[in-house]
Scaffold this active site. Structure first.
Site, PDB file in Angstrom:
ATOM      1  N   TYR B 104       0.850  -1.577  -0.181  1.00 35.70           N
ATOM      2  CA  TYR B 104       0.002   0.042   0.579  1.00 35.70           C
ATOM      3  C   TYR B 104       1.049   0.887   0.123  1.00 35.70           C
ATOM      4  O   TYR B 104       1.856   1.225   0.217  1.00 35.70           O
ATOM      5  CB  TYR B 104      -1.000   0.103   1.300  1.00 35.70           C
ATOM      6  CG  TYR B 104      -2.345  -0.695   1.278  1.00 35.70           C
ATOM      7  CD1 TYR B 104      -3.591  -0.797   0.885  1.00 35.70           C
ATOM      8  CD2 TYR B 104      -1.883  -2.403   1.376  1.00 35.70           C
ATOM      9  CE1 TYR B 104      -3.883  -1.532   0.410  1.00 35.70           C
ATOM     10  CE2 TYR B 104      -3.194  -3.401   1.802  1.00 35.70           C
ATOM     11  CZ  TYR B 104      -3.920  -2.798   1.746  1.00 35.70           C
ATOM     12  OH  TYR B 104      -5.140  -3.863   0.980  1.00 35.70           O
ATOM     13  N   TYR B 143      -0.435  -9.882   0.019  1.00 38.34           N
ATOM     14  CA  TYR B 143       0.985  -9.179   1.041  1.00 38.34           C
ATOM     15  C   TYR B 143       0.776 -10.098   2.070  1.00 38.34           C
ATOM     16  O   TYR B 143      -0.240 -10.547   2.319  1.00 38.34           O
ATOM     17  CB  TYR B 143       0.740  -7.838   1.328  1.00 38.34           C
ATOM     18  CG  TYR B 143      -0.350  -7.293   1.524  1.00 38.34           C
ATOM     19  CD1 TYR B 143      -0.718  -7.281   2.918  1.00 38.34           C
ATOM     20  CD2 TYR B 143      -1.690  -6.801   1.027  1.00 38.34           C
ATOM     21  CE1 TYR B 143      -2.114  -6.972   3.347  1.00 38.34           C
ATOM     22  CE2 TYR B 143      -3.071  -6.501   1.215  1.00 38.34           C
ATOM     23  CZ  TYR B 143      -3.092  -6.598   2.770  1.00 38.34           C
ATOM     24  OH  TYR B 143      -3.711  -6.056   3.307  1.00 38.34           O
ATOM     25  N   ARG B 153      -2.719 -12.452   2.704  1.00 37.80           N
ATOM     26  CA  ARG B 153      -3.979 -12.061   2.047  1.00 37.80           C
ATOM     27  C   ARG B 153      -4.449 -12.249   0.988  1.00 37.80           C
ATOM     28  O   ARG B 153      -3.475 -11.726  -0.009  1.00 37.80           O
ATOM     29  CB  ARG B 153      -3.844  -9.884   2.626  1.00 37.80           C
ATOM     30  CG  ARG B 153      -4.271  -9.441   4.031  1.00 37.80           C
ATOM     31  CD  ARG B 153      -5.462 -10.319   4.779  1.00 37.80           C
ATOM     32  NE  ARG B 153      -7.099 -10.239   4.016  1.00 37.80           N
ATOM     33  CZ  ARG B 153      -7.987  -9.115   4.230  1.00 37.80           C
ATOM     34  NH1 ARG B 153      -7.410  -7.736   3.889  1.00 37.80           N
ATOM     35  NH2 ARG B 153      -8.697  -9.869   2.968  1.00 37.80           N
ATOM     36  N   HIS B 156      -7.565  -7.783  -3.125  1.00 40.13           N
ATOM     37  CA  HIS B 156      -8.605  -8.004  -3.142  1.00 40.13           C
ATOM     38  C   HIS B 156      -8.377  -6.439  -2.650  1.00 40.13           C
ATOM     39  O   HIS B 156      -7.707  -5.135  -2.945  1.00 40.13           O
ATOM     40  CB  HIS B 156      -9.003  -8.251  -1.148  1.00 40.13           C
ATOM     41  CG  HIS B 156      -7.949  -7.287  -0.071  1.00 40.13           C
ATOM     42  ND1 HIS B 156      -6.939  -8.240   0.139  1.00 40.13           N
ATOM     43  CD2 HIS B 156      -8.159  -6.106   0.540  1.00 40.13           C
ATOM     44  CE1 HIS B 156      -6.379  -7.307   0.997  1.00 40.13           C
ATOM     45  NE2 HIS B 156      -6.927  -6.249   1.488  1.00 40.13           N
ATOM     46  N   HIS B 158     -10.328  -2.747  -0.947  1.00 42.56           N
ATOM     47  CA  HIS B 158     -11.781  -2.166  -0.567  1.00 42.56           C
ATOM     48  C   HIS B 158     -12.818  -1.858  -1.119  1.00 42.56           C
ATOM     49  O   HIS B 158     -12.132   0.002  -1.960  1.00 42.56           O
ATOM     50  CB  HIS B 158     -10.086  -1.492   0.782  1.00 42.56           C
ATOM     51  CG  HIS B 158      -9.704  -2.322   1.400  1.00 42.56           C
ATOM     52  ND1 HIS B 158     -10.057  -2.895   2.572  1.00 42.56           N
ATOM     53  CD2 HIS B 158      -8.615  -2.480   0.774  1.00 42.56           C
ATOM     54  CE1 HIS B 158      -8.890  -3.892   3.372  1.00 42.56           C
ATOM     55  NE2 HIS B 158      -7.531  -3.791   2.437  1.00 42.56           N
TER      56      HIS B 158
END
Lengths: 173, 233
Positions: B104, B143, B153, B156, B158
């Site tokens: 991120y 990640y 994870r 995806h 959000h």
């Protein structure tokens, strides 16, 4: 019939949609009595929640071009959120009841799968005594978790405890 | 005066619980007291409205200053409806995600994967009059996280949606089909009902795919519907 999509946590990296100006609901020039609502968000160990997303909605005064009615505040390194807004007035409840002035509050964070929902009322409001939500909470200590208290001129403070001693009353929504 | 019409309660099993033993961050962040039942009032039945004039749309997050982000370009298209199948028009959807390497653009993300100067990872779109939305991005990478040993994870994106009332507020995640990490993911698996869980997985869609440019995925979202008639006191 389709059923509503499942919620998932907002996670620790939601700040990619943080716009600090969202925490100031008066930024479009709203008229009315300016108030600040602030508080700490605390977890079940008494530790501050430093990655939280707190949202505020108020049905009064009515949202419009100069007043969004909605705010979003990140919690800081102490777990503190802070909104600048206009003091709400009373709004109708169900039946012929009247609700005391209040804010609707969402708590979103890593570890919170479906938003937690609560309200913030003003400690000194006479209408609190007949408010349909406050009067539905029998335990005065529990009820008091929804009362913001004066914390300086125009500043109101309500801490949010997610779990354990003094746990905030959360509302089914 | 006429009472506001409340939104319907969640169907059993369709939403995650507050406490999930496998997802460690829930342990100290869920209330132990029961939630207080309270019929919706104007506070919960109304909600914020956002206009693109005040909150400009950001519909292509696959480039920054004309430079393409690294990764597999994707188009995500879908429809937002309520539980009665009616479109939810003109509602704001916010999206955010990791870059193609699984990192991120966020100071707290210290995963040892490269940042991409041409990828910020946040967008904002509005549904049209029939509830349709679309944005362009790159496929986010998986990640690691520290929930348990060797935890990763799945890919995806959000999502943040509003709908017509504060009660319809929804934060969720869109997953990708065929991801082997899904069955191992404690967050995805907090949704008890298998069908409800699978609806969080987008479908590959050749009709959304743009030839020689980007793969297309379809992801529909259903927001809560209102009760058929005003609730009696």
């Amino acid at each position: 019939m389709p059923i509503a999509t499942a919620a998932q946590t907002i996670g620790p990296y939601w700040h990619l949609i943080e716009y600090p100006e969202f925490a100031d609901l008066t930024r479009f020039g709203a008229e009315g009595e300016k108030v600040v609502l602030t508080g700490l968000v605390i977890d079940g160990d008494g530790a501050p929640v430093t990655d939280g997303c707190i949202e505020l909605w108020q049905a009064s005064p009515a949202a419009g071009a100069r007043f969004p009615g909605y705010g979003r505040s990140a919690t800081d390194a102490d777990g503190r959120f802070r909104f600048t807004t206009v003091k709400p007035g009373p709004v109708p409840g169900r039946g012929n009841t009247l609700q005391a002035p209040h804010f609707a509050i969402n708590i979103l964070a890593r570890g919170i799968l479906t938003r937690l929902y609560t309200r913030a009322y003003f400690e000194d409001e006479k209408l609190n005594g007949t408010d349909p939500l406050l009067t539905a909470i029998d335990d005065p200590a529990r009820r008091a978790t929804l009362l913001a208290r004066p914390d300086g001129p125009g500043i109101w403070r309500m801490d949010i405890r997610l779990q354990g001693d003094g746990e905030t009353v959360f509302i089914e929504v | 005066m006429t009472d506001v019409t409340p939104f319907r309660p969640a169907v059993a099993g369709s939403q995650p619980p507050n406490d999930s033993p496998e997802y460690g961050s829930t342990h100290k962040r869920h209330p132990k007291q029961a939630l207080v039942a309270f019929a919706h009032t104007v506070t919960e039945a109304t909600g914020p409205r956002f206009s693109p004039a005040q909150f400009p749309a950001i519909i292509d997050i696959s480039t920054v200053d004309g430079h393409a982000a690294m990764g597999e370009r994707i188009i995500v298209r879908g429809r937002v409806t309520d539980e009665d199948g009616r479109p939810v028009p003109d509602t704001m959807i916010e999206i955010w995600q990791a870059n193609a390497a699984g990192r991120y653009h966020h100071p707290r993300d210290q995963h040892d994967a490269p940042l991409d100067a041409h990828f910020q990872g946040a967008g904002r779109v509005f549904t049209d009059a029939d509830g349709w939305y679309q944005f362009t991005s790159i496929k986010p990478g998986a990640y690691p996280w520290r929930n348990h040993f060797n935890a990763w994870r799945p890919n995806h994106i959000h999502y943040s949606l509003f709908g017509s009332g504060f009660a319809t507020r929804l934060i969720t995640q869109m997953y990708f089909p065929g991801d082997p990490l899904l069955e191992l993911d404690p967050v995805f698996n907090t949704v008890p009902d298998e069908h409800a869980r699978k609806r969080l997985v987008a479908k590959f869609d050749l009709d959304v795919t743009r030839p020689e440019w980007a793969l297309g995925y379809r992801f529909d979202v259903v927001l809560r519907g209102r009760e058929a008639t005003p609730m009696e006191e």
